[in-house]
Scaffold this active site. Structure first.
Site, PDB file in Angstrom:
ATOM      1  N   ASP A  13       0.890  -1.150   0.000  1.00  0.00           N
ATOM      2  CA  ASP A  13       0.000   0.000   0.000  1.00  0.00           C
ATOM      3  C   ASP A  13       0.943   1.218   0.000  1.00  0.00           C
ATOM      4  OD1 ASP A  13      -2.310   1.655   0.488  1.00  0.00           O
ATOM      5  OD2 ASP A  13      -1.586   1.828   2.541  1.00  0.00           O
ATOM      6  N   LEU A  14       0.464   2.368  -0.447  1.00  0.00           N
ATOM      7  CA  LEU A  14       1.357   3.532  -0.533  1.00  0.00           C
ATOM      8  C   LEU A  14       1.225   4.450   0.693  1.00  0.00           C
ATOM      9  CD1 LEU A  14       3.324   5.179  -2.427  1.00  0.00           C
ATOM     10  CD2 LEU A  14       1.284   6.408  -3.177  1.00  0.00           C
ATOM     11  N   ASP A  15      -0.001   4.997   0.846  1.00  0.00           N
ATOM     12  CA  ASP A  15      -0.227   5.996   1.907  1.00  0.00           C
ATOM     13  C   ASP A  15      -0.108   5.355   3.293  1.00  0.00           C
ATOM     14  OD1 ASP A  15      -0.857   8.107   0.100  1.00  0.00           O
ATOM     15  OD2 ASP A  15      -2.864   7.287  -0.167  1.00  0.00           O
ATOM     16  N   THR A  21       1.803   9.949   3.905  1.00  0.00           N
ATOM     17  CA  THR A  21       0.692  10.744   3.391  1.00  0.00           C
ATOM     18  C   THR A  21      -0.646  10.449   4.076  1.00  0.00           C
ATOM     19  OG1 THR A  21       0.766   9.120   1.634  1.00  0.00           O
ATOM     20  CG2 THR A  21       1.542  11.325   1.095  1.00  0.00           C
ATOM     21  N   LYS A  49      -9.263   5.220   6.311  1.00  0.00           N
ATOM     22  CA  LYS A  49      -7.985   4.856   5.693  1.00  0.00           C
ATOM     23  C   LYS A  49      -8.181   3.726   4.687  1.00  0.00           C
ATOM     24  CE  LYS A  49      -4.509   5.911   9.217  1.00  0.00           C
ATOM     25  NZ  LYS A  49      -3.657   5.277  10.230  1.00  0.00           N
ATOM     26  N   GLY A  50      -7.489   3.834   3.571  1.00  0.00           N
ATOM     27  CA  GLY A  50      -7.455   2.730   2.611  1.00  0.00           C
ATOM     28  C   GLY A  50      -8.597   2.701   1.624  1.00  0.00           C
ATOM     29  N   SER A 118      -2.704   0.766  -4.419  1.00  0.00           N
ATOM     30  CA  SER A 118      -3.221   1.891  -3.636  1.00  0.00           C
ATOM     31  C   SER A 118      -4.593   2.322  -4.119  1.00  0.00           C
ATOM     32  CB  SER A 118      -2.246   3.073  -3.768  1.00  0.00           C
ATOM     33  OG  SER A 118      -2.823   4.250  -3.265  1.00  0.00           O
ATOM     34  N   ALA A 119      -5.423   2.769  -3.194  1.00  0.00           N
ATOM     35  CA  ALA A 119      -6.744   3.289  -3.556  1.00  0.00           C
ATOM     36  C   ALA A 119      -6.653   4.708  -4.101  1.00  0.00           C
ATOM     37  CB  ALA A 119      -7.642   3.290  -2.316  1.00  0.00           C
ATOM     38  N   LYS A 149     -11.025  -1.244  -1.497  1.00  0.00           N
ATOM     39  CA  LYS A 149     -10.744  -2.115  -0.362  1.00  0.00           C
ATOM     40  C   LYS A 149     -11.931  -1.995   0.604  1.00  0.00           C
ATOM     41  CE  LYS A 149      -5.850  -0.884  -0.888  1.00  0.00           C
ATOM     42  NZ  LYS A 149      -4.690  -0.138  -0.351  1.00  0.00           N
ATOM     43  N   GLU A 173       0.230  -3.276   4.616  1.00  0.00           N
ATOM     44  CA  GLU A 173      -0.914  -2.357   4.740  1.00  0.00           C
ATOM     45  C   GLU A 173      -0.970  -1.654   6.091  1.00  0.00           C
ATOM     46  OE1 GLU A 173      -3.550  -0.824   3.859  1.00  0.00           O
ATOM     47  OE2 GLU A 173      -3.868  -1.465   1.813  1.00  0.00           O
ATOM     48  N   ASP A 174      -1.395  -0.394   6.093  1.00  0.00           N
ATOM     49  CA  ASP A 174      -1.597   0.318   7.364  1.00  0.00           C
ATOM     50  C   ASP A 174      -3.076   0.458   7.700  1.00  0.00           C
ATOM     51  OD1 ASP A 174      -2.121   2.229   5.319  1.00  0.00           O
ATOM     52  OD2 ASP A 174      -1.869   3.843   6.786  1.00  0.00           O
TER      53      ASP A 174
END
Ligand code: BG6
Ligand code: MG
Length: 220
Positions: A13-15, A21, A49-50, A118-119, A149, A173-174
Site C-alpha cells: 500500500d502507498l499511503d 501521506t 484509511k485505505g 493503492s486506492a 478495499k 498495509e496500514d
C-alpha cells in the site's frame, strides 16, 4: 519445484506504508469536517484509511450527520483533494519512510517482485516525486479499480500484472480495510502500524525499518 508457500512478490500500500501521506489525508479531511462544523478524531479517521475518495467522503458526512446532493459531494471531494495536493506538492525522495529503500533493494536482489496497490488516484504523482518507480513491477492505483478495499481487486490486479498467484504474495498495509482486502484475495498480510488496529494481520511492524528479507521469510 517451488514451495507452495514461497513468497514471490510483495505488494505495498502507498499511503502510510511507503510515505507518510496518511497524515496528510487526515489533515485535509479534518479541515473539511471543520468547515462543515464538526471535528474528525484520529480514531474516526481509521475507518477512512485505505478506501476511495468518495467513499471516505460518505463516511465523513455520516459522522457529521450531513446530507448532500451528488453535485455538492463532488465539489467537497475536489476541495479536499486540492488541499491534499498542496501537501504532497513538495514531496521528495527524503519523504520516503525510514527503511523503504533498503528493503526494496533487498527484495530486488532476491528477485522478489514488487508492486504498489493503492486506492489513491494521486499514487502515480507521489511515486514520481519520491522516485521509486524503478523498483516497481506493477502499479495499480485508484484509477485502475472499480471496487475499493476491502474488495481484493486492487491487489489481485497487481498480482495478475506481475504474473504471480495470490498465495505467493504478501501485502503490506496500514489500514484495516487493506488487511481485509488482502485476506479476501488469499494473500498473506503484514500490518504497518499499531497491533491494536491491525490485529487481523499475520505480522505487525511499526514501519518498514523493522522489516528485512529474513523476517519476511518467517511467513513462508
Ligand atoms: C488511500 C488512503 O490510499 O487513498 C485514503 O488511505 C484515501 O485515505 C484514498 O482516501 C484515496 O486517495 P485519493 O488520493 O485518490 O483521494
Ligand atoms: Mg494506507
Amino acid at each position: 519445484m517451488s514451495n507452495s508457500n514461497e513468497i514471490q512478490a510483495c505488494i505495498f500500500d502507498l499511503d502510510g506504508v511507503i510515505v507518510d501521506t496518511a497524515h496528510y489525508h487526515y489533515q485535509a479531511w479534518k479541515r473539511l469536517a471543520n468547515e462543515l462544523g464538526f471535528d474528525l478524531t484520529p480514531e474516526q479517521n481509521e475507518k477512512m484509511k485505505g478506501i476511495g475518495r468518495m467513499q471516505s467522503l460518505d463516511i465523513l458526512l455520516e459522522l457529521g450527520n450531513i446530507q448532500k446532493e451528488k453535485k455538492e459531494k463532488k465539489q467537497l471531494a475536489n476541495k479536499k483533494n486540492e488541499w491534499y495536493q498542496e501537501y504532497i506538492r513538495e514531496m521528495q525522495p527524503e519523504n520516503l519512510l525510514p527503511g523503504v529503500i533498503p528493503f526494496l533493494e533487498e527484495l530486488t536482489e532476491a528477485h522478489i517482485l514488487i508492486a504498489v496497490g493503492s486506492a489513491s488516484k494521486n499514487a502515480p504523482t507521489i511515486i514520481r516525486q519520491v522516485q521509486i518507480g524503478r523498483y516497481l513491477d506493477a502499479l495499480i492505483d485508484g484509477s485502475k479499480v472499480t471496487k475499493g478495499k476491502p474488495d481484493p481487486e486492487v491487489f489481485l490486479k497487481a498480482a495478475e500484472e506481475m504474473g504471480i498467484a495470490p498465495e505467493h504474495c504478501v501485502v503490506f498495509e496500514d489500514a484495516q480495510a487493506g488487511i481485509e482486502a488482502a485476506k479476501n484475495g488469499g494473500m498473506r498480510t503484514i500490518g504497518v502500524g499499531s497491533p491494536d488496529v491491525l490485529s487481523q494481520a499475520d505480522m505487525v511492524i511499526s514501519g518498514l525499518h523493522q522489516m528485512n528479507l529474513e523476517k519476511l521469510k518467517t511467513l513462508e
